[in-house]
Design an enzyme around this catalytic site. Structure first.
Site, PDB file in Angstrom:
ATOM      1  N   CYS B 385       0.859  -1.173   0.000  1.00  0.00           N
ATOM      2  CA  CYS B 385       0.000   0.000   0.000  1.00  0.00           C
ATOM      3  C   CYS B 385       0.892   1.219   0.000  1.00  0.00           C
ATOM      4  CB  CYS B 385      -0.924   0.042   1.208  1.00  0.00           C
ATOM      5  SG  CYS B 385      -0.156   0.644   2.715  1.00  0.00           S
ATOM      6  N   GLU B 760      -1.458  -2.181  -5.554  1.00  0.00           N
ATOM      7  CA  GLU B 760      -1.776  -2.216  -4.136  1.00  0.00           C
ATOM      8  C   GLU B 760      -3.262  -2.047  -3.853  1.00  0.00           C
ATOM      9  OE1 GLU B 760       1.081   0.807  -3.231  1.00  0.00           O
ATOM     10  OE2 GLU B 760       2.606  -0.685  -2.828  1.00  0.00           O
TER      11      GLU B 760
END
Lengths: 164, 806
Positions: B385, B760
């Protein structure tokens, strides 16, 4: 530590070496024979990155002593390419169906899938998922790996039928 | 077929450019075991390093006796902090402005901390010697709870900064406190909360987990004493940054350091940081004059290298009685472990947590984050992320559900009411971001239709009836998520790591025969850069992707860049690739005009050639132009055809998505069965649909792992309870469902090709979606919030506590 004389067949070739009996098969392959296709992912038999074919069975080379493999017939991913050096059907299907990303699990995956298709040439999706459950991948989510193995099974079966 | 006979479409297809499901060029090597990962590197005379690690989470180190270890045949040296201290290398700076012990300096602060480094002729001897190092410890009180760490009489963990009131990110209010980071308008938000029709309040915990790539971290350091050059091979997600850091730490001039990231077996943020193993290997190579390899085992990877999350997010969300959100308040207590080694842009000590207003038009918001030291491993990295975006997305997507319960409203409808509308973009969020583009309502309606949302709710109601009538013991849960990411860090004006601006780069050389090499400042860890960057370039310069080599990861050859993490490769390096391609094209236009004997403005680019405007039969292909650039003396034009671009993005990109998960929950066993998972992603312009789909499958599976069982668990004295793959949940093929993928396309207005990044998104959106599904199954019985991971035991416990076991 004293060394023992080890002899085995690896990817069709006879090899002989002196090795500490405690040496793990994965280190023997990777460091003594420079066969670096099988990888080390966990060292506890969980991930399957080190999967090799030993006397017709899938084993995880991170938890086999080289002494236990003495006299055995070992195949790694390097030994699965066609004789002319081209990719095998399984290898080609992994590429075709995007069954790999970072490539670290791939040698173990393909080596296991190769044996799975010997054990069960016509597996269902569930049988593939169960048969591959000892091999972990962090990148693909398995969906395309399963697709690749089923596609390879179909192609190998079609070729077998055509030959008969 | 000759080139001239091809139609325009055939010529375009032959390029395999943007939008093509091009097969990956990497796979021919990987499928036959011919990858070259760091542990595959073998250099003459190479030695092996291995660590002595602390069994305690908090202890004084009274003595270290290395005599027996050093005496073992084959052992070359054993390093301790005392050996590194004269070099100033017993501590190292972290990416977050803190410092971290390289080897234990008087005490240890987490289980698995590096205490001594053994260097031996092979890895077996090194392991034997580790056992022979005698360390005397004196145990100290352990803190594993960040709230207890902040109590007035809590033991001081970091003696080295005791009573220092100023940290890297402002004032510290306690010896175990690292920073407070505030965003938004506190007073206005509190006023909104005080006057709201409805306020829902909840503590949302996102547990500690670990990126755990299949390949662990490692390096090979090789100091060539003859020419004074250090070559450092390693699992580095940011090789150039490692070179600069290595130079700053070691004092070796930067031109004498070559960092090489070979093939990397997955990263997911774990391989961004700088670890003691790298420093010790470099020192060991300098001391011994030989190459030194250090590769972690899995236990070391899980216990000592960068973890992720561990955010306690206290939230309050205010709304009108008909569901219009009016304000959002969040206070996060962030457990950073023993050293603050987060890998965030300098000005963002809690990353982009201030994207926590999510996909919703929330006029007023306030966020504060307290970073806290505990006796756990350092890290806090962006695990698949962009810098705490998963925490933010989980927080808001849980708060929406909690609010829906409070309002007695359908959670899909509540989202619909509050989405930022398409006509509001570019959208200025209350916490300071400018969202570039989006069409959330369109994505949401497509998702709802694809899964037949109304039908699912009707089935769920029927199931509940059957459950209450004793006809089934399985509940059905429907998990919803609409997430907005913020990726592509980032604009140099506000994004840097250790002072290095977060631009990225691409350098292109066109060869005389019309093929090319492109080098980038990023590094693939499985994303397929060699495939996709060539596609971007193929569309930009009209040379087939198959004729373009993409190379990354060697700092002696690649242009400077900040590496691959936070979904920044496509938004930043992908943009640099397009911009460098456009420079090539501009020069090619001049060459084509010269060859065609017309003015520069009289030719235009057409797929793979420049044609004379209005006379398409008169053209020069890029191949012809490439050759001409090497063999013609063109007035005013330098020979050759090369370009480089360093791209500083004007803004982040904001990918988004709409996910739906359907789960059956067996209340007696706690077993959850993911029946269906639908993932719609909008990542802007799509470069390679096959690779996008693969990224989504993989990200969702990591999300499945995190939501349903994967955690870094500690006991009360700081023992890691999940240090091997026996205990650390990693779904196998048998436990992983099939996923349905879908998309909408809303290009980024500021990116040269409109791409936003995707790797992500599924991890960011997947975790709340799986978790919401489990929560939703129990909603009729009064559950508002329970902590992840939703493993069988915890799910069983929820059912038990709700009285469902009679």
């Amino acid at each position: 530590m004293s060394k023992m004389h080890v002899k085995m067949t690896v990817n069709g070739k006879e090899v002989e070496a002196l090795a500490e009996p405690r040496m793990l098969l994965i280190h023997f392959l990777r460091e003594e024979l420079n066969i670096t296709g099988p990888h080390i992912g966990c060292e506890t038999t969980h991930c399957g990155a080190c999967t090799v074919d030993l006397d017709g069975k899938s084993v995880k080379a991170c938890t086999v002593f080289v002494a236990q493999a003495n006299g055995a017939n070992v195949t790694t991913v390097e030994g699965l390419v066609n004789d002319d050096g081209s990719l095998s059907v399984l290898q080609e299907m992994f590429r075709e169906h995007h069954g790999l990303q970072c490539g670290f699990c791939t040698p173990g995956m393909i080596t296991r899938a190769h044996r799975l298709l010997q054990e069960n040439p016509n597996p269902s999706e569930e049988e593939v998922r169960f048969g591959m459950s000892g091999n972990l991948c962090r990148c693909t989510g398995y969906q395309n790996i399963v697709k690749a193995i089923l596609a390879a099974a179909a192609e190998l079966n079609a070729a077998r039928e055509a030959a008969q | 077929m000759t080139e001239a006979a091809q139609t325009r479409e055939e010529r375009a297809t032959a390029l395999k450019g943007l939008g093509t499901a091009r097969k990956r060029v990497e796979d021919v090597r990987f499928t036959q075991g011919k990858g070259n990962y760091v542990d595959d590197i073998k250099l003459d005379g190479m030695l092996f390093g291995d660590f002595v690690r602390s069994p305690y989470a908090h202890a004084k180190v009274l003595s270290i006796n290395t005599e027996a270890a050093t005496a073992l045949p084959g052992v070359v040296a054993v390093l301790t902090a005392a050996d590194l201290e004269p070099l100033g290398l017993h501590w190292m700076p972290t990416l977050a402005g803190d410092k971290q012990m390289v080897l234990a300096d008087g005490k240890v602060l987490f289980q698995g901390q590096e205490v001594a480094f053994v260097i031996a002729e092979d890895r077996y001897i090194a392991a034997d010697a580790v056992e022979l190092v005698e360390v005397e410890y004196e145990e100290q009180p352990v803190i594993v709870d960040p709230f207890k760490a902040l109590e007035p009489d809590a033991p001081v963990l970091r003696e080295d900064i005791r009573d220092q009131l100023e940290g890297a990110h402002g004032p510290r209010k306690h010896n175990n406190h690292i920073f407070t980071w505030e965003q938004g308008d506190k007073a206005a938000t509190e006023a909104v909360l005080a006057g709201a029709d409805v306020v829902a309040e909840e503590m949302v915990y996102y547990h500690r987990t670990h990126p755990c790539p299949l390949e662990t971290c490692g390096c090979v350091a090789s100091m060539d004493k003859v020419n004074g050059k250090l070559t450092l091979y390693g699992t580095f997600q940011a090789p150039h940054a490692v070179r600069t850091v290595a130079s700053l730490i070691s004092g070796i001039a930067e031109h004498n350091i070559r960092v090489i990231s070979p093939d990397i077996g997955g990263g997911f943020g774990n391989k961004v940081g700088v670890y003691p193993g790298y420093i010790c290997s470099v020192v060991a190579s300098i001391v011994t004059g030989k190459p030194v390899k250090w590769v972690e085992d899995r236990i070391e990877n899980l216990t000592s290298t960068a973890f992720a999350r561990d955010y306690w997010m206290k939230g309050k969300i205010a709304a009108t009685k008909d569901g219009k959100i009016t304000g959002l308040w969040c206070h996060t207590t962030a457990d950073h472990g023993a050293f603050d080694a987060c890998a965030d842009p300098t000005k963002f000590p809690a990353g982009f947590m201030n994207i926590c207003t999510g996909s919703y038009d929330i006029p007023t918001a306030y966020l504060s984050v307290d970073g806290v030291y505990t006796n756990k491993a350092p890290g806090g990295v962006a695990y698949r992320c962009s810098f705490r975006v998963t925490e933010a997305a989980y927080f808001i997507e849980r708060m929406i559900e909690v609010l829906a319960i409070k309002l007695g409203m359908d959670a899909a409808e509540l989202r619909r009411i509050n989405f930022i509308r398409a006509d509001q973009f570019p959208y200025q969020s209350a916490l300071g971001w400018e969202y570039d583009s989006g069409n959330y309502h369109a994505a949401w309606e497509k998702a709802m239709k694809a899964v037949d949302y109304e039908g699912l709710r009707a089935e769920q109601a029927k199931r509940l009836e059957d459950f209450k009538a004793g006809k089934t013991r399985k509940l059905m849960g429907i998990g919803l998520t609409h997430f907005t990411e913020i990726v592509g860090a980032g604009p140099v004006k506000n994004c840097d790591i250790l002072g290095l601006g977060m631009f990225d780069s691409c350098e292109i050389r066109i060869h005389p025969t019309g093929s090319a090499i492109a080098r980038l400042g990023t590094i693939s860890q499985g994303q397929g850069h060699a495939t996709t960057f060539a596609q971007i370039l193929a569309s930009e310069i009209g040379i087939p992707a198959d004729d373009i080599t993409v190379e990354e990861g060697d700092t002696d050859t690649a242009p400077y860049g900040l590496g691959t993490y936070g979904s920044r490769s496509t938004p930043v390096a992908g943009a640099a690739t397009a911009m460098a391609g456009r420079k090539i094209r501009a020069k090619a236009q001049m060459i084509a005009a010269y060859l065609l004997e017309v003015h520069d403005d009289d030719v235009e680019f057409d797929v793979d050639r420049f044609v004379v405007k209005g006379a398409p039969e008169r053209f020069k292909t890029m191949k012809e132009i490439a050759f001409a650039s090497y063999n013609q003396a063109i007035p005013g034009v330098e020979p050759g055809l090369e370009a480089v671009s360093y791209y500083d993005p004007p803004n982040m990109t904001y990918p988004f998505g709409a996910y739906v998960c359907v789960v059956d929950v067996d209340v007696d066993t706690g077993v959850t069965d993911i029946r269906q998972f639908y993932a719609l992603d909008d990542c802007g312009t799509r470069i390679n649909p096959m690779i996008i789909e693969g990224q989504v499958h993989g990200g969702l599976t990591e999300a499945l792992a995190i939501a349903m069982g994967q955690e870094m668990a500690y006991d009360e004295i700081g023992n890691v309870k999940t240090a091997t793959l026996m205990d650390f949940f990693w779904p196998s093929p048998f436990e992983t469902p099939n996923y349905q993928t879908d998309w909408t396309t809303t290009p980024s207005p500021h990116h040269p090709i409109g791409a936003k990044g995707v790797g992500e998104s599924p991890n960011v959106g997947g975790v709340p979606c799986f978790s919401n599904a489990v929560h939703d199954a129990f909603r009729p019985f009064g559950l508002t919030q329970t902590n992840m991971p939703h493993d069988h035991w915890r799910v069983w416990k929820v059912a038990h506590d709700l009285g469902l076991h009679g």
